[in-house]
Design an enzyme around this catalytic site. Structure first.
Site, short mmCIF file in Angstrom:
data_model
loop_
_atom_site.label_atom_id
_atom_site.label_comp_id
_atom_site.label_asym_id
_atom_site.label_seq_id
_atom_site.Cartn_x
_atom_site.Cartn_y
_atom_site.Cartn_z
N CYS A 20 49.16 42.44 30.59
CA CYS A 20 48.49 41.20 30.17
C CYS A 20 47.18 40.87 30.88
O CYS A 20 46.11 40.86 30.28
CB CYS A 20 49.46 40.03 30.32
SG CYS A 20 50.94 40.17 29.30
N HIS A 47 46.66 33.24 31.95
CA HIS A 47 47.09 34.37 32.79
C HIS A 47 45.94 35.03 33.56
O HIS A 47 45.93 36.24 33.76
CB HIS A 47 47.82 35.43 31.96
CG HIS A 47 48.87 36.16 32.75
ND1 HIS A 47 49.75 37.06 32.21
CD2 HIS A 47 49.19 36.11 34.08
CE1 HIS A 47 50.55 37.55 33.13
NE2 HIS A 47 50.22 36.98 34.29
#
Length: 492
Positions: free
Chosen positions: A87, A137
């Site tokens: 990610c 993130h």
């Protein structure tokens, strides 16, 4: 930790900010003629959606009617390759146009530096409104703090990398009634399945900003696991017994694979519904022709191909993602693009399509001209890497450092011991026959090795062991069983 780091702000930005504070909004209004030359950008990002899990690529099990329609109006990238299949590294590489060893986010939950020049900052300088909704993130945690300590906290304003409109959760894998933080760090709730209210917020943003050029990034959490948490009405659409498996799913995992894939597809069909709502809103507001719409994902999911789940690995199920780009004003003819495009190439290509000069900090390639001209991208492959295995594929369960090339036809990968994988993806699309170091593959392997070495030289990548990069960036491993021990080669 991060608030002490500030970017240099151009004098023009200071002047504009002062005018805004004083209330001179009319002075800052975008001229209609100028607006006509600036395309809006809507970037829709899913998490862990692999490339074959869409109807338009021939998957007859999954229901994606809205994306299938969008594909008929778009460039369809058959080989969109994530530079690092996890990610945070993908996000940092996309927003900066840089490779992971340049921006330093090659490990989840590590911070993208404040001084990084990012997509939103570049578009903002050109007069764009900027907004971000969903999973972020990129805030990371300070050295020595709990590795997931920032996931439930607001992202400070100086860590938002140029995005102003803000409805964001750093990370969550709870997709129902999850919370987020707004521009003022106030905790709010996305009621129901969070992708739906997130998409509604994007639609509201588009309506409010339709008279000015805007950049909005909509970042969904699914279809990332947990797989079973899609709304029930979508889960009922799929019978696990009727799921078609890839031939590389071992027999002992097939029952589990069918159940997981059925739930995975339920997430995907729910997201397809959200995409349909978004596309309808763009059309209703009359923005279709002068709006660049991108749909893609960070990385794929093995879904029990080769007997494993999730990502990080160099196989197609992990590194290839769906990607569509629609921009009727310049990309008037829908077509399939077979040549690979890599994560760092996305930002410069979007800047090229937008008519914006590409900063020198960007390392990726601008493919806007060949895309507009309907020509081949003319590259020899996309770089894939894993500088540091961690979390789901750490050293203790077989993780290894690797570098590789995914070309239109071949996959070639090396680990620290030497050549590891070689697949002919045309004759062996499920990557079941490793041709590495075979006499009949000698010339091909040598050619791909040359391409890989050229890529590594170009990106100043010395391909060192994981500890080298962890020390260089002053990072700690997030768990003791992720450490690269002296005997880790025997654990693979």
């Amino acid at each position: 930790m991060f608030g002490t780091i500030h970017r240099n702000i151009r004098l023009s930005a200071l002047v504009l900010g002062a005018l805004s504070i004083l209330g001179f909004r009319s002075i800052l209004a975008v001229d209609p003629v100028e607006k006509a030359t600036k395309p809006n950008v809507i970037f829709v990002l899913a998490d862990q959606w692999r490339s074959d899990a869409v109807g338009y690529m021939g998957n007859n099990d999954v229901l994606t009617p809205h994306l299938d329609r969008l594909a008929k109006e778009s460039l369809v990238f058959e080989n969109a390759v994530t530079v690092m299949a996890v990610c945070a590294p993908w996000r940092a590489s996309f927003l900066t146009g840089q490779y992971p060893l340049t921006h330093g986010v090659f490990y989840n939950d590590k911070p993208l530096p404040n001084e990084a020049l990012t997509m939103a900052e570049i578009y903002k300088e050109q007069g764009y409104q900027t907004g971000y909704i969903g999973k972020w993130h990129l805030n990371g945690h300070a050295r020595g703090e709990h590795p997931f300590s920032a996931r439930d906290k607001p992202v400070p304003k100086d860590r938002r990398q140029g995005f102003d409109y803000w409805k964001v959760r750093e990370v969550t894998h709870d997709y129902n009634n999850s919370f987020y933080f707004d521009e003022n760090d106030q905790k709010q709730i996305w009621e129901g399945y969070d992708a739906f209210p997130q998409t509604d917020s994007a639609i509201s943003y588009i309506k409010k900003n339709k008279d000015n050029p805007f950049l909005i990034m909509l970042s969904w959490g699914p279809p990332h696991n947990p797989y079973h948490t899609a709304p029930e009405e979508y889960r009922k659409l799929y019978d696990p017994a009727k799921i078609t498996l890839r031939p590389n799913v071992p027999e002992e995992f097939q029952d589990s694979a069918r159940q997981i894939i059925a739930d995975y597809y339920a997430h995907i069909t729910a997201l397809d519904k959200a995409m349909g709502d978004l596309l309808a809103a763009v059309e209703k507001e009359g923005l279709s022709d002068n709006t660049i719409i991108v749909f893609t994902s960070e990385h794929g999911d093995m879904l029990f191909s080769k007997g494993v789940l999730r990502k990080q690995r160099p196989y197609d199920e992990s590194i290839k993602v769906p990607m569509l780009i629609r921009y009727p004003e310049k990309l008037s003819q829908a077509r399939h693009v077979r040549a690979p495009i890599n994560t760092p190439d996305l930002l410069p290509t979007l800047l090229g399509l937008s008519g914006i000069k590409i900063p020198k900090t960007v390392e990726g390639t601008d493919y806007s001209k060949p895309l507009i001209a309907g020509e081949d991208l003319g590259n020899d492959g996309a770089l894939i890497m894993l500088p540091v295995p961690f979390h789901e594929w750490k050293f203790m369960n077989g993780g290894r450092e690797f570098r590789g090339i995914r070309s239109e036809r071949y996959t070639y990968v090396k680990d620290l011991e030497g050549p590891w994988l070689l697949y002919d993806n045309q004759t062996d699309p499920f990557q079941q026959q490793n041709l590495v170091n075979q006499p009949e593959s000698k010339e091909l392997q040598a050619r791909l090795e040359k391409v890989l070495q050229s890529k590594l030289k170009q990106t100043k990548d010395r391909f060192m062991p994981a500890d080298y990069y962890m020390t260089q960036w002053n990072y700690l491993y997030d768990s003791s069983d992720s450490l690269r021990t002296e005997d880790y080669l025997q654990l693979r």
